[in-house]
Design an enzyme around this catalytic site. Structure first.
Site, PDB file in Angstrom:
ATOM      1  N   SER A 158      35.918   3.509  27.314  1.00  0.00           N
ATOM      2  CA  SER A 158      34.677   4.199  28.038  1.00  0.00           C
ATOM      3  C   SER A 158      34.035   4.991  27.108  1.00  0.00           C
ATOM      4  O   SER A 158      34.696   5.719  26.214  1.00  0.00           O
ATOM      5  CB  SER A 158      35.428   5.193  29.157  1.00  0.00           C
ATOM      6  OG  SER A 158      34.556   6.059  29.569  1.00  0.00           O
ATOM      7  N   LYS A 159      32.659   5.192  27.291  1.00  0.00           N
ATOM      8  CA  LYS A 159      31.710   5.787  26.397  1.00  0.00           C
ATOM      9  C   LYS A 159      31.965   7.351  26.755  1.00  0.00           C
ATOM     10  O   LYS A 159      31.294   8.286  26.047  1.00  0.00           O
ATOM     11  CB  LYS A 159      30.430   5.380  26.386  1.00  0.00           C
ATOM     12  CG  LYS A 159      29.656   5.676  27.595  1.00  0.00           C
ATOM     13  CD  LYS A 159      28.135   5.099  27.899  1.00  0.00           C
ATOM     14  CE  LYS A 159      27.626   5.169  29.111  1.00  0.00           C
ATOM     15  NZ  LYS A 159      26.057   4.819  29.267  1.00  0.00           N
ATOM     16  N   ARG A 160      32.527   7.485  28.034  1.00  0.00           N
ATOM     17  CA  ARG A 160      32.759   9.198  28.323  1.00  0.00           C
ATOM     18  C   ARG A 160      33.838   9.696  27.718  1.00  0.00           C
ATOM     19  O   ARG A 160      34.220  11.034  27.920  1.00  0.00           O
ATOM     20  CB  ARG A 160      32.568   8.889  29.745  1.00  0.00           C
ATOM     21  CG  ARG A 160      31.399   8.608  30.454  1.00  0.00           C
ATOM     22  CD  ARG A 160      31.472   8.630  31.988  1.00  0.00           C
ATOM     23  NE  ARG A 160      30.134   8.049  32.466  1.00  0.00           N
ATOM     24  CZ  ARG A 160      29.789   6.881  32.695  1.00  0.00           C
ATOM     25  NH1 ARG A 160      30.611   5.886  32.455  1.00  0.00           N
ATOM     26  NH2 ARG A 160      28.540   6.316  33.217  1.00  0.00           N
TER      27      ARG A 160
END
Length: 428
Positions: A158-160
Site C-alpha cells: 500500500s502506498k499509504r
C-alpha cells in the site's frame, strides 16, 4: 432490458429501512440478505411507492439458490453460492449506472475476450456473470492475478504505509537513493507520489523500463526455475496465464535493484548518454539544444563513472561537478580533509608539481602522484582524499585521476585554490 427479463427490479427501500434489516440480521446472527420488501413488480406498485414520496433504484434480482462455477485461468475452478450474493444496485435514483453494469456492457461493446484483473475483484465476478448471461452476452474468460505483497509479508502493498516500509532496510535504501536524485532535480517528494510503491517513482529516479517490467513479470510468473532475464519479445512469446502463481509475492527492493543494475550495465554507452541528458537538463546543468562538446563530455563522464551509475539519475550525484563552474562543496568534508594547514600547503605544492604533468592524462597523473608522495614522504591517501574534495566537492565518485583529466588542468588549478581558500586563509 434487465427489468424486462426479470433479472432486475425497481426497489423503493430507504437507507434507514435497509439499515434496520442489516441490524436485525446482525442481532439474529445470520448473514444479511435483503428481504425485497419494497420491490415493485408492477406499475401499480411503482405508483403506490412513489405516492409515498419514495424514489427507486434498480437492483439485480440475484438467484437465491444454486451455485455458479467458473474456471478461472489462474485459480482454477471457483464456486460461488448464489444465496450469498446481494441484490446489488446497478442504477441510482438519478438514472446513472454503477460499475458492475457499466463494466459488463463496456466489455461486450469492446469485444473483450479475457478479463484479467487483481484477485480482490474475484468477488465481483458472480454479479457480472449474472448480468452478462441475463443480457445474452457471451462470457469472457476470467483470470484473477495475485496482488503484490509488502516486503517480507503477505499483506497487500500500500502506498499509504510508507513510514512502515521505511523501517525495512532495503526499502529505505531505495527510497533514500531516489530522494537524493529528486532533490537534485528539485522535485516535490511528497509521500503520496514520490514513493517506491508508486511506478512514477522509478520513472523520475531513472530506473530502466525494461528492468522494472522484467522484475514485475517474475513477481507472479516464471518461465522455468532458472531464467531471470528476458527481453520484451521473449516475455510476449512465452507468457501464459497458466504459469501465473496463485499466491501473492512480496515486493523485494533488493531484487529489483539487481535487475536494474543488470540492465543498466547492458545498456550501450550511446544510449546511456542519450537517456541521461534529460536529467542534466532538468537539473539545470545543461540547456537545450545540447552542444556537441557537452554530449562528448557526458560520454567521458559516463565511462569514468562506470558501474557506479545504477540508475539514470545517478549522473546527478556522481557527475554533476563536471557540469558546474564550481563544485558544491561538502563543508564537513572540506573541514576534515583540508582543515590542517599542512594539507592545504601540500595541495598547493601539488598544483605547482604534478598538475603541470604532460600529457594531462589519467595515467600520467597517477605516475606523477606516485613521485610526488615519495618526495613529500607521505602516503597516497594523505593527498588524494583532500585533492578529491578540492576538485569535486565530494568524498566519493569516479576515479580521481579520471576526474582530473576530464576537468582539465586549469579547472583543477582554480578549484584547488578555491578549496584552500574556503578551508582557511590562503597560504604560500
Amino acid at each position: 432490458e434487465l427489468l424486462a427479463r426479470g433479472a432486475a427490479y425497481r426497489d423503493y427501500a430507504t437507507a434507514e429501512e435497509l439499515q434496520a434489516e442489516r441490524e436485525q440480521a446482525q442481532a439474529e446472527k445470520r448473514p444479511f440478505l435483503y428481504s425485497r420488501r419494497f420491490m415493485a413488480e408492477t406499475p401499480a406498485d411503482c405508483a403506490r411507492f412513489e405516492a409515498q414520496g419514495r424514489q427507486a433504484v434498480v437492483r439485480l434480482k440475484m438467484p437465491r439458490e444454486g451455485s455458479l462455477v467458473i474456471n478461472d485461468l489462474v485459480r482454477g475452478e471457483v464456486v460461488f453460492e448464489w444465496a450469498r450474493e446481494q441484490d446489488h444496485v446497478v442504477q441510482r435514483a438519478d438514472g446513472t449506472c454503477l460499475y458492475h453494469l457499466a463494466s459488463v456492457v463496456d466489455d461486450y461493446d469492446f469485444q473483450i475476450t479475457h478479463v484479467i484483473r487483481a484477485e480482490e475483484h474475484l468477488s465481483n465476478t458472480p454479479r457480472q456473470v449474472f448480468i452478462a448471461q441475463a443480457l445474452g452476452y457471451p462470457l469472457p474468460a476470467y483470470a484473477h492475478l495475485p496482488y503484490v505483497a509488502e516486503p517480507g509479508s503477505k499483506n497487500k502493498l500500500s502506498k499509504r504505509k510508507l513510514d512502515k516500509y521505511l523501517k525495512q532496510r532495503d526499502f529505505a535504501q531505495v527510497y533514500e537513493h531516489g530522494l537524493a536524485i529528486a532533490r537534485a532535480l528539485r522535485l516535490e517528494a511528497a509521500a503520496e507520489t514520490f514513493n517506491p510503491v508508486v511506478v512514477d517513482f522509478y520513472e523520475q529516479v531513472g530506473y530502466l523500463p525494461e528492468a522494472l517490467l522484467n522484475y514485475l513479470l517474475l513477481l507472479g510468473w516464471s518461465l522455468d526455475d532458472k531464467t531471470e532475464f528476458l527481453t520484451r519479445e521473449q516475455m510476449v512469446a512465452n507468457f501464459s496465464l497458466e504459469r501465473v502463481t496463485r499466491a501473492s509475492a512480496s515486493f523485494d527492493p533488493k531484487k529489483l535493484w539487481a535487475f536494474q543494475d543488470h540492465y543498466m550495465q547492458q545498456l550501450p554507452l550511446a544510449e546511456k548518454v542519450e537517456r541521461m541528458l534529460p536529467y542534466l537538463v532538468r537539473a539545470g546543468l545543461l540547456s537545450r539544444p545540447v552542444k556537441e562538446e557537452d554530449r562528448a563530455l557526458l560520454e567521458r563522464v559516463v565511462i569514468a563513472c562506470g558501474e557506479r551509475l545504477k540508475v539514470l539519475g545517478d549522473i546527478l550525484y556522481y557527475g554533476d561537478f563536471f557540469f558546474r563552474e564550481w563544485p558544491e562543496y561538502d563543508t564537513k568534508a572540506v573541514a576534515k580533509q583540508l582543515g590542517e594547514q599542512r594539507a592545504r600547503e601540500r595541495l598547493l605544492r601539488f598544483v605547482e608539481g604534478p598538475l603541470e604533468t604532460e600529457p594531462f592524462t589519467a595515467e600520467a597523473l597517477e605516475q606523477a602522484m606516485q613521485a610526488f608522495v615519495a618526495a613529500e614522504g607521505v602516503k597516497v591517501g594523505d593527498v588524494i582524499h583532500a585533492l578529491r574534495v578540492a576538485v569535486t566537492g565530494k568524498t566519493i565518485g569516479p576515479g580521481l585521476y579520471d576526474c582530473l583529466a576530464i576537468l582539465g588542468r586549469e579547472a583543477c588549478r582554480q578549484r584547488i585554490v578555491r578549496a584552500v581558500e574556503l578551508a582557511g586563509k590562503p597560504v604560500g
